[in-house]
Design a protein around this motif. Structure first.
Motif, PDB file in Angstrom:
ATOM      1  N   ALA A  15     -13.529  18.625 -13.611  1.00 26.82           N
ATOM      2  CA  ALA A  15     -13.732  17.399 -12.838  1.00 26.82           C
ATOM      3  C   ALA A  15     -14.620  16.394 -13.555  1.00 26.82           C
ATOM      4  O   ALA A  15     -15.334  15.606 -12.922  1.00 26.82           O
ATOM      5  CB  ALA A  15     -14.301  17.720 -11.456  1.00 26.82           C
ATOM      6  N   VAL A  16     -14.557  16.402 -14.881  1.00 23.88           N
ATOM      7  CA  VAL A  16     -15.348  15.474 -15.690  1.00 23.88           C
ATOM      8  C   VAL A  16     -14.395  14.677 -16.579  1.00 23.88           C
ATOM      9  O   VAL A  16     -13.656  15.253 -17.382  1.00 23.88           O
ATOM     10  CB  VAL A  16     -16.380  16.220 -16.550  1.00 23.88           C
ATOM     11  N   GLY A  17     -14.411  13.383 -16.455  1.00 23.72           N
ATOM     12  CA  GLY A  17     -13.521  12.536 -17.235  1.00 23.72           C
ATOM     13  C   GLY A  17     -14.032  12.283 -18.638  1.00 23.72           C
ATOM     14  O   GLY A  17     -15.185  12.573 -18.973  1.00 23.72           O
ATOM     15  N   GLY A  18     -13.160  11.712 -19.459  1.00 26.23           N
ATOM     16  CA  GLY A  18     -13.506  11.436 -20.843  1.00 26.23           C
ATOM     17  C   GLY A  18     -14.623  10.433 -20.997  1.00 26.23           C
ATOM     18  O   GLY A  18     -15.267  10.377 -22.056  1.00 26.23           O
ATOM     19  N   THR A  19     -14.893   9.644 -19.956  1.00 26.62           N
ATOM     20  CA  THR A  19     -15.985   8.673 -20.045  1.00 26.62           C
ATOM     21  C   THR A  19     -17.348   9.345 -20.180  1.00 26.62           C
ATOM     22  O   THR A  19     -18.331   8.673 -20.504  1.00 26.62           O
ATOM     23  CB  THR A  19     -15.995   7.747 -18.814  1.00 26.62           C
ATOM     24  N   LEU A  20     -17.414  10.647 -19.953  1.00 24.58           N
ATOM     25  CA  LEU A  20     -18.654  11.380 -20.220  1.00 24.58           C
ATOM     26  C   LEU A  20     -19.148  11.105 -21.630  1.00 24.58           C
ATOM     27  O   LEU A  20     -20.355  11.007 -21.874  1.00 24.58           O
ATOM     28  CB  LEU A  20     -18.410  12.888 -20.048  1.00 24.58           C
ATOM     29  N   TRP A  21     -18.193  10.953 -22.560  1.00 28.05           N
ATOM     30  CA  TRP A  21     -18.530  10.826 -23.975  1.00 28.05           C
ATOM     31  C   TRP A  21     -18.726   9.385 -24.416  1.00 28.05           C
ATOM     32  O   TRP A  21     -19.003   9.138 -25.601  1.00 28.05           O
ATOM     33  CB  TRP A  21     -17.438  11.481 -24.821  1.00 28.05           C
ATOM     34  N   ASP A  22     -18.598   8.409 -23.527  1.00 27.14           N
ATOM     35  CA  ASP A  22     -18.661   7.008 -23.931  1.00 27.14           C
ATOM     36  C   ASP A  22     -19.921   6.651 -24.715  1.00 27.14           C
ATOM     37  O   ASP A  22     -19.831   5.980 -25.756  1.00 27.14           O
ATOM     38  CB  ASP A  22     -18.539   6.098 -22.700  1.00 27.14           C
ATOM     39  N   PRO A  23     -21.130   7.069 -24.282  1.00 28.69           N
ATOM     40  CA  PRO A  23     -22.321   6.691 -25.058  1.00 28.69           C
ATOM     41  C   PRO A  23     -22.329   7.299 -26.458  1.00 28.69           C
ATOM     42  O   PRO A  23     -22.864   6.695 -27.393  1.00 28.69           O
ATOM     43  CB  PRO A  23     -23.483   7.244 -24.207  1.00 28.69           C
ATOM     44  N   VAL A  24     -21.749   8.485 -26.596  1.00 29.90           N
ATOM     45  CA  VAL A  24     -21.684   9.154 -27.895  1.00 29.90           C
ATOM     46  C   VAL A  24     -20.652   8.480 -28.786  1.00 29.90           C
ATOM     47  O   VAL A  24     -20.910   8.160 -29.960  1.00 29.90           O
ATOM     48  CB  VAL A  24     -21.345  10.647 -27.706  1.00 29.90           C
TER      49      VAL A  24
ATOM     50  N   THR B 285     -25.964  12.584 -30.031  1.00 29.87           N
ATOM     51  CA  THR B 285     -25.207  11.818 -31.022  1.00 29.87           C
ATOM     52  C   THR B 285     -25.801  12.003 -32.416  1.00 29.87           C
ATOM     53  O   THR B 285     -25.071  12.194 -33.397  1.00 29.87           O
ATOM     54  CB  THR B 285     -25.198  10.331 -30.649  1.00 29.87           C
ATOM     55  N   ALA B 286     -27.111  11.944 -32.507  1.00 27.43           N
ATOM     56  CA  ALA B 286     -27.767  12.114 -33.806  1.00 27.43           C
ATOM     57  C   ALA B 286     -27.493  13.500 -34.374  1.00 27.43           C
ATOM     58  O   ALA B 286     -27.258  13.654 -35.590  1.00 27.43           O
ATOM     59  CB  ALA B 286     -29.270  11.883 -33.665  1.00 27.43           C
ATOM     60  N   GLU B 287     -27.515  14.517 -33.532  1.00 30.99           N
ATOM     61  CA  GLU B 287     -27.250  15.879 -33.994  1.00 30.99           C
ATOM     62  C   GLU B 287     -25.801  16.021 -34.480  1.00 30.99           C
ATOM     63  O   GLU B 287     -25.538  16.650 -35.505  1.00 30.99           O
ATOM     64  CB  GLU B 287     -27.536  16.889 -32.885  1.00 30.99           C
ATOM     65  N   ILE B 288     -24.860  15.443 -33.739  1.00 28.28           N
ATOM     66  CA  ILE B 288     -23.454  15.530 -34.137  1.00 28.28           C
ATOM     67  C   ILE B 288     -23.230  14.803 -35.456  1.00 28.28           C
ATOM     68  O   ILE B 288     -22.576  15.312 -36.365  1.00 28.28           O
ATOM     69  CB  ILE B 288     -22.539  14.948 -33.038  1.00 28.28           C
TER      70      ILE B 288
ATOM     71  N   GLU C  75     -19.462   5.462 -28.598  1.00 27.05           N
ATOM     72  CA  GLU C  75     -19.822   4.080 -28.926  1.00 27.05           C
ATOM     73  C   GLU C  75     -20.608   3.998 -30.228  1.00 27.05           C
ATOM     74  O   GLU C  75     -20.468   3.032 -30.996  1.00 27.05           O
ATOM     75  CB  GLU C  75     -20.653   3.476 -27.784  1.00 27.05           C
ATOM     76  N   VAL C  76     -21.389   5.031 -30.517  1.00 28.57           N
ATOM     77  CA  VAL C  76     -22.167   5.061 -31.759  1.00 28.57           C
ATOM     78  C   VAL C  76     -21.364   5.688 -32.899  1.00 28.57           C
ATOM     79  O   VAL C  76     -21.299   5.150 -34.006  1.00 28.57           O
ATOM     80  CB  VAL C  76     -23.487   5.840 -31.550  1.00 28.57           C
ATOM     81  N   LEU C  77     -20.714   6.805 -32.623  1.00 24.37           N
ATOM     82  CA  LEU C  77     -20.024   7.534 -33.688  1.00 24.37           C
ATOM     83  C   LEU C  77     -18.783   6.820 -34.205  1.00 24.37           C
ATOM     84  O   LEU C  77     -18.358   7.045 -35.344  1.00 24.37           O
ATOM     85  CB  LEU C  77     -19.630   8.928 -33.192  1.00 24.37           C
TER      86      LEU C  77
END
Length: 282
Positions: free
Chosen positions: A30-39, A268-271, A41-43
């Motif tokens: 029940a978690v959409g792909g927008t979960l990753w938007d902040p990540v 994001t920095a770790e990835i 946006e930088v990567l």
């Protein structure tokens, strides 16, 4: 949003495109792909970021009636997705689910490295209070529908047995509304999620079998865990990291399971650092 026509059905996804190194990011129930938007946006400036919405409840297109939606079935869907988009040299990033362990055990050739963020393991499936609560609901006629309709009451989303122990900080209502809308409005989407939730026995067994083969995954792995996680205990993360021959573990403070929501900058920095180092060793 584009869709990929797979054997199991249509999978929607976002893709920043280009020829840069590819990162595929997935989330959980029940978690959409927008979960990753902040990540993303930088990567996206240095990597091609592909975010499929797998059939775990936030998807908008119901799967084919005969689709296998157990955890191994989801891995097959992801594998078909990677093949259809002809993705190679992928860094697979997941949060919440145990798909990465099954992918590692299968030695998927398209994946060259993995980032596993606060996720299910064989000893924690269904995970924690939220996982056990929704799995129990799926055993009852109409249970998933009742559970999801109750989440129209926004205050209930912060309860420990729903999203309160998934994210330390409240996820914006508009985002949660988007994630939950398919489950609240489409019977076929609830059917898909119920199929997954009722596959607990087969999925847990698949995780156990995968665990015994993780030492053969000779590619770089970064295990990132929320040190305060109440759903995925940090001890399970340390154990998981120890099963891979080339794994490193990072613990992130002030966060629960959904690290991309609670600590996007640090994650994001770790990835970024991991992918750059991993690429230099290939």
């Amino acid at each position: 949003m584009p869709t990929a026509a797979l054997r199991a059905g249509l999978i929607s996804y976002t893709d920043t495109g280009g020829t840069k190194p590819t990162i595929v990011l997935t989330g959980g129930l029940a978690v959409g792909g927008t979960l990753w938007d902040p990540v993303v946006e930088v990567l996206r400036h240095d990597f091609r970021c592909v975010v499929p919405t797998l059939p775990l409840g936030a998807h908008v297109e119901p799967m084919a009636g005969g689709a296998d939606l157990s955890l191994p079935g989801l891995v097959e869907i992801l594998d078909d997705f990677l093949e259809l988009l002809d993705l190679h040299g992928v860094t697979f990033v997941e949060c919440d689910t145990g798909m990465g362990q099954l992918l590692a055990a299968s030695a998927c050739e398209r994946i060259t490295s993995m980032v596993l963020c606060s996720c299910e393991t064989a000893d924690n499936y269904p995970p924690g209070l939220p996982g056990r609560t929704v799995a129990l609901a799926a055993k009852l006629p109409g249970g998933v529908n009742l559970a999801m309709q109750q989440l129209r009451v926004r205050a209930l989303r912060r309860a420990p047995f729903t999203f309160g122990w998934m994210a330390k900080r409240p996820i914006p209502d508009a985002v949660m509304d988007e994630w939950l809308r398919p489950l609240q409005t489409q019977r076929a989407i609830r059917r898909d999620l119920t199929k997954y939730l009722r596959s607990v026995k087969a999925s847990r067994q698949a995780l156990r079998e995968a665990t015994s083969r993780l030492r053969s995954f000779d590619r770089p792995v970064l295990v990132v865990w929320a040190s305060e996680d109440r759903v995925m205990p940090v001890g399970t993360g340390r154990h998981l990291a120890g099963l891979f021959p080339q794994a490193r573990m990072v613990e992130i403070d002030d966060s629960y399971t959904l690290l991309p929501a609670d600590q996007p900058e640090q994650l994001t920095a770790e990835i970024r650092s991991f992918v750059n180092v991993s690429a230099s060793t290939l």
